[in-house]
Every structure is written in structure tokens, then in C-alpha cells.
Design a protein around this motif. Structure first.
Motif, PDB file in Angstrom:
ATOM      1  N   SER A   1      14.799 100.035 109.961  1.00  0.00           N
ATOM      2  CA  SER A   1      13.545  99.657 109.324  1.00  0.00           C
ATOM      3  C   SER A   1      13.784  98.588 108.263  1.00  0.00           C
ATOM      4  N   GLU A   2      12.756  97.793 108.031  1.00  0.00           N
ATOM      5  CA  GLU A   2      12.839  96.753 107.000  1.00  0.00           C
ATOM      6  C   GLU A   2      13.034  97.353 105.605  1.00  0.00           C
ATOM      7  N   GLU A   3      12.776  98.649 105.461  1.00  0.00           N
ATOM      8  CA  GLU A   3      12.943  99.296 104.159  1.00  0.00           C
ATOM      9  C   GLU A   3      14.404  99.319 103.709  1.00  0.00           C
ATOM     10  N   PHE A   4      15.333  99.156 104.662  1.00  0.00           N
ATOM     11  CA  PHE A   4      16.751  99.118 104.317  1.00  0.00           C
ATOM     12  C   PHE A   4      17.178  97.745 103.789  1.00  0.00           C
ATOM     13  N   LEU A   5      16.340  96.732 103.964  1.00  0.00           N
ATOM     14  CA  LEU A   5      16.753  95.361 103.670  1.00  0.00           C
ATOM     15  C   LEU A   5      16.872  95.002 102.184  1.00  0.00           C
ATOM     16  N   PRO A   6      15.983  95.458 101.294  1.00  0.00           N
ATOM     17  CA  PRO A   6      16.075  95.001  99.900  1.00  0.00           C
ATOM     18  C   PRO A   6      17.436  95.221  99.253  1.00  0.00           C
ATOM     19  N   THR A   7      18.040  96.397  99.435  1.00  0.00           N
ATOM     20  CA  THR A   7      19.352  96.645  98.822  1.00  0.00           C
ATOM     21  C   THR A   7      20.421  95.740  99.442  1.00  0.00           C
ATOM     22  N   TYR A   8      20.278  95.455 100.729  1.00  0.00           N
ATOM     23  CA  TYR A   8      21.232  94.567 101.396  1.00  0.00           C
ATOM     24  C   TYR A   8      21.077  93.146 100.871  1.00  0.00           C
ATOM     25  N   PHE A   9      19.841  92.681 100.773  1.00  0.00           N
ATOM     26  CA  PHE A   9      19.592  91.335 100.240  1.00  0.00           C
ATOM     27  C   PHE A   9      20.144  91.209  98.816  1.00  0.00           C
ATOM     28  N   TYR A  10      19.904  92.227  98.008  1.00  0.00           N
ATOM     29  CA  TYR A  10      20.365  92.170  96.626  1.00  0.00           C
ATOM     30  C   TYR A  10      21.889  92.138  96.559  1.00  0.00           C
ATOM     31  N   SER A  11      22.532  92.934  97.382  1.00  0.00           N
ATOM     32  CA  SER A  11      23.997  92.962  97.393  1.00  0.00           C
ATOM     33  C   SER A  11      24.561  91.616  97.839  1.00  0.00           C
TER      34      SER A  11
ATOM     35  N   PHE B   1       6.510  92.337 103.584  1.00  0.00           N
ATOM     36  CA  PHE B   1       7.469  93.136 102.819  1.00  0.00           C
ATOM     37  C   PHE B   1       8.824  92.438 102.762  1.00  0.00           C
ATOM     38  N   ILE B   2       9.271  91.908 103.893  1.00  0.00           N
ATOM     39  CA  ILE B   2      10.577  91.228 103.955  1.00  0.00           C
ATOM     40  C   ILE B   2      10.570  89.986 103.070  1.00  0.00           C
ATOM     41  N   LYS B   3       9.502  89.179 103.176  1.00  0.00           N
ATOM     42  CA  LYS B   3       9.411  87.961 102.367  1.00  0.00           C
ATOM     43  C   LYS B   3       9.384  88.286 100.873  1.00  0.00           C
ATOM     44  N   ASN B   4       8.655  89.331 100.520  1.00  0.00           N
ATOM     45  CA  ASN B   4       8.584  89.714  99.112  1.00  0.00           C
ATOM     46  C   ASN B   4       9.927  90.238  98.619  1.00  0.00           C
ATOM     47  N   ALA B   5      10.649  90.955  99.488  1.00  0.00           N
ATOM     48  CA  ALA B   5      11.970  91.469  99.114  1.00  0.00           C
ATOM     49  C   ALA B   5      12.913  90.327  98.770  1.00  0.00           C
ATOM     50  N   VAL B   6      12.843  89.259  99.538  1.00  0.00           N
ATOM     51  CA  VAL B   6      13.692  88.083  99.276  1.00  0.00           C
ATOM     52  C   VAL B   6      13.322  87.461  97.931  1.00  0.00           C
ATOM     53  N   ARG B   7      12.019  87.314  97.675  1.00  0.00           N
ATOM     54  CA  ARG B   7      11.565  86.717  96.419  1.00  0.00           C
ATOM     55  C   ARG B   7      12.022  87.548  95.220  1.00  0.00           C
ATOM     56  N   GLU B   8      11.885  88.868  95.333  1.00  0.00           N
ATOM     57  CA  GLU B   8      12.256  89.754  94.227  1.00  0.00           C
ATOM     58  C   GLU B   8      13.758  89.688  93.948  1.00  0.00           C
ATOM     59  N   VAL B   9      14.541  89.604  95.009  1.00  0.00           N
ATOM     60  CA  VAL B   9      15.998  89.530  94.849  1.00  0.00           C
ATOM     61  C   VAL B   9      16.395  88.237  94.157  1.00  0.00           C
ATOM     62  N   TYR B  10      15.751  87.145  94.531  1.00  0.00           N
ATOM     63  CA  TYR B  10      16.059  85.855  93.913  1.00  0.00           C
ATOM     64  C   TYR B  10      15.674  85.826  92.435  1.00  0.00           C
ATOM     65  N   LYS B  11      14.796  86.767  92.025  1.00  0.00           N
ATOM     66  CA  LYS B  11      14.463  86.894  90.606  1.00  0.00           C
ATOM     67  C   LYS B  11      15.467  87.769  89.872  1.00  0.00           C
ATOM     68  N   GLY B  12      16.407  88.328  90.639  1.00  0.00           N
ATOM     69  CA  GLY B  12      17.420  89.182  90.035  1.00  0.00           C
ATOM     70  C   GLY B  12      17.010  90.626  89.862  1.00  0.00           C
ATOM     71  N   LYS B  13      15.922  91.039  90.531  1.00  0.00           N
ATOM     72  CA  LYS B  13      15.450  92.409  90.408  1.00  0.00           C
ATOM     73  C   LYS B  13      16.210  93.317  91.380  1.00  0.00           C
ATOM     74  N   ALA B  14      16.924  94.266  90.834  1.00  0.00           N
ATOM     75  CA  ALA B  14      17.719  95.172  91.664  1.00  0.00           C
ATOM     76  C   ALA B  14      16.840  96.285  92.236  1.00  0.00           C
ATOM     77  N   PRO B  15      16.774  96.421  93.560  1.00  0.00           N
ATOM     78  CA  PRO B  15      16.015  97.531  94.153  1.00  0.00           C
ATOM     79  C   PRO B  15      16.650  98.868  93.756  1.00  0.00           C
ATOM     80  N   ILE B  16      15.817  99.849  93.510  1.00  0.00           N
ATOM     81  CA  ILE B  16      16.299 101.174  93.130  1.00  0.00           C
ATOM     82  C   ILE B  16      16.265 102.086  94.349  1.00  0.00           C
ATOM     83  N   ILE B  17      17.347 102.780  94.577  1.00  0.00           N
ATOM     84  CA  ILE B  17      17.417 103.715  95.693  1.00  0.00           C
ATOM     85  C   ILE B  17      16.739 105.030  95.294  1.00  0.00           C
TER      86      ILE B  17
END
Length: 368
Positions: free
Chosen positions: A262-272, A324-340
Motif C-alpha cells: 500500500s502507498e501508506e508504506f511510502l512516507p517513511t521510505y521517502f523520508y529515509s 497521498f503519494i504526491k503529498n508524501a513527497v512534498r512533506e518529506v522535502y520539507k523535512g517532516k518526519a512521518p511518525i509510525i
């Protein structure tokens, strides 16, 4: 193939039905017949046998098994399709060809029965484990803790220790939760090989900042997951993410087949990836997944055999996933760490007294 898969349960059911007709007050026989009916997926017939046994001889065994059936299967709603107004017993109704039924949730009936049984302090842990699950389902964690402790006092099991850990975790009591998960894992058995207690233990260790221990658990989990073909790599990697070990997290995630995640796994991967300055990989993966989703969406919309309502729902859901995927990329580029937001798994197993497939014990059929 299990040895039970070779047994002709339908033949056995017919033989046992004849025995019940000759000895209708034999609640032990009715209980066994109910279990055989469940093996043949005849759950309505199983329910009526359990209900009859509980009426004939109310006991810890008969009332508990009926309660457990209520909790796991629900109860049938009997609807007479004939015009007769005669009052019939539930067994007569079950045998009538003109009777049909639907099913409904019966959690409250199950709760009331088990609550009544626990007042008499049964000396077997099954009712305590099941009551713990009922309280957890209601999010009554303090009540669940109390009843699970009683079950553990009688017989520690993977299920009651894990579920006690779940309650402590929900209450923010991480050291207590970690201890329970740690004790649960060695109790894996043929009835429950779950790796989730060990995973929860690793997550707790990471959250407590016990890095060396958490890493050791993660390594053990990866080996066990591969051996048991559990495919828990993505969940195990979360231990490394919590520890801030982005390199090891990416090492695991880079091997995942994203067609099945699922795309829900992507934010932590993008951030890493971002933390490791691998923005090119972020762009490539996001683009690849979005293109695949757009292609699948187009195929569904153009399929003449699909219903229009389904097409509209599919398109809406897919566009939300892409956003959701596009927003995850934008948030990561702002330096916002997704919380598990880790949620420990509730552990269960077959708790039916007398189940021969799971070699469950059967208490005496004494009346309460």
C-alpha cells in the motif's frame, strides 16, 4: 495436508446424529457433534447443538462453548417461510426444511455468559483469555489487564501474554508491554506460530531507546520471517526507522515489490531516502507507482464489463492514493518526519473446549 483433512466428517456427523437421537441428554455427545458440524461448515446446526447442551446441563463447559460460538460466529436469526403458527423448539426449527436463517453479531450474549462464568472462578484459562479479547475489542484496557492476569496465573500462553502487552502498550506503559511481549514469544506452538509478539517486543525496545537489543531482535525476526515465509520485512524495518537507522531501513525497503504494498508504506521510505540524500530514488519510485495506478485506473474506466458505480468508486479511490503519494513527497522535502503509529496485533487461537483438531482440553460437564 492435515490428517483431519482425510476424515469423512459428513459421515461421522450422520452417525453422531443417530446417537444423539438415542441419547438426547448427552451434552458431551452434543458438544462433539457441534464440533463435527463446524468441520463441515454447518454452523447453524453446530449452534443448535451447543444451545441445546447449555439448556440441558448448564456448566462451565456447555455455557462457555456457547459463549465462544456467539463471540466468534454470531447467532442465526431464524425466519419461518411456512404459514404454520405452531410453537416449535429450536431443534425442531433447525430440522425443518422451510426454515432459513441469516446471521448477526452476538458479542453481548457472549460477554454476559462469560462474565457470569468468571464469577465462579473457573480453573481453566480459556474463559479469561476470551474475556480479555472482549474487553480489548471494547477498548477497556484496564479491565482486560485484570482478567488477562488471572488467565496468565492459571496458564501463561502466547495469546494472553501478548494481549496483556497490547493493553500496556495502549496505556503507554512501554517497559511493562515489552516484558509481556518478550515472555509471549517463546510460547509459540503448533496452535500459534505468530511472530507478532517478537515484533512488538522489538518495537518497544526501539521506542525505549534500547538500540542494541532492538537491533538483535530485528535480525532474529528477519531470519524467522524468511524461514517461516511470513513476509514481515516491511514491519520489521520499522524497528530501524524508530532507531533512526535509515540506511538499514532503506536496505530492507529497497527489496520490496511495491506492486503488493500500500502507498501508506511510502512516507517513511521517502523520508529515509531523503535523509540519505537519495532524492532521485524518491522521484523515480513515486513516478513509477503513480504511472502504474493511472494505467490501472484507465483500464478499469474503459472496461465495458464493469459497473459504472464501481468505475466511479475506483477512480475516486485511485486519485486519492495518487494525491497521498504526491503529498508524501512534498512533506518529506520539507523535512517532516512521518511518525509510525504502531498497533500491536491481538493474538487469538481456537478456544473451543473439546476441539480435537487443536487438541483442546475439555473440563468436566458438572452443572454450575
Amino acid at each position: 495436508m492435515s490428517k483431519y483433512d482425510e476424515i469423512d466428517f459428513e459421515k461421522i456427523a450422520l452417525q453422531m446424529q443417530e446417537q444423539v437421537e438415542k441419547d438426547p441428554n448427552n451434552v458431551k455427545l452434543r458438544n462433539e457433534l457441534a464440533i463435527v458440524f463446524m468441520e463441515t461448515n454447518e454452523y447453524e446446526e453446530a449452534f443448535f447443538q451447543l444451545q441445546a447442551a447449555a439448556e440441558i446441563k448448564p456448566s462451565v463447559q456447555t455455557l462457555y462453548n456457547l459463549a465462544y460460538f456467539y463471540f466468534t460466529e454470531g447467532k442465526p436469526i431464524i425466519e419461518a417461510t411456512s404459514n404454520t403458527k405452531e410453537t416449535r423448539s429450536f431443534e425442531e426449527e433447525a430440522e425443518e426444511e422451510s426454515i432459513s436463517s441469516t446471521w448477526e453479531i452476538a458479542d453481548e450474549e457472549a460477554f454476559d455468559l462469560v462474565e457470569g462464568l468468571l464469577k465462579n472462578k473457573p480453573v481453566h484459562y480459556f474463559p479469561y483469555n476470551v474475556m480479555g479479547e472482549m474487553y480489548i475489542k471494547k477498548e477497556k484496557y484496564e479491565e482486560a489487564i485484570n482478567v488477562l492476569k488471572e488467565g496468565i496465573h492459571l496458564t501463561p500462553s502466547l495469546e494472553n501474554l501478548n494481549n496483556l502487552g497490547l493493553c500496556y502498550y495502549k496505556k503507554g506503559m512501554l517497559p511493562e508491554a515489552a516484558e509481556c511481549f518478550h515472555k509471549a514469544h517463546p510460547l509459540r506452538s503448533c496452535n500459534n506460530y505468530s511472530l507478532f509478539p517478537l515484533l512488538s517486543y522489538g518495537i518497544c525496545l526501539a521506542q525505549l531507546g534500547r538500540g542494541l537489543e532492538a537491533r538483535a531482535v530485528a535480525k532474529e525476526l528477519l531470519l524467522l520471517s524468511e524461514k517461516d515465509e511470513e513476509a514481515l520485512e516491511a514491519e520489521i524495518a520499522e524497528i530501524y526507522y524508530i532507531l533512526g537507522d535509515y540506511r538499514e531501513f532503506v536496505n530492507i525497503y529497497s527489496k520490496l515489490d511495491w506492486d503488493f504494498y500500500s502507498e501508506e508504506f511510502l512516507p517513511t521510505y521517502f523520508y529515509s531516502l531523503w535523509k540519505l540524500s537519495k532524492t532521485k530514488e524518491i522521484e523515480e519510485l513515486a513516478s513509477k507507482i503513480i504511472q502504474r495506478k493511472e494505467k490501472e485506473m484507465k483500464e478499469v474506466i474503459q472496461d465495458p464489463d464493469e459497473e459504472e458505480d464501481f468505475k466511479a468508486e475506483y477512480e475516486e479511490a485511485t486519485r486519492e492514493e495518487i494525491a497521498f503519494i504526491k503529498n508524501a513527497v512534498r512533506e518529506v522535502y520539507k523535512g517532516k518526519a512521518p511518525i509510525i503509529d504502531y498497533k500491536p496485533e491481538l493474538e487469538t487461537r481456537c478456544y473451543l473446549y473439546g476441539c480435537f483438531r487443536h487438541t483442546n482440553s475439555n473440563p468436566n460437564y458438572f452443572s454450575i
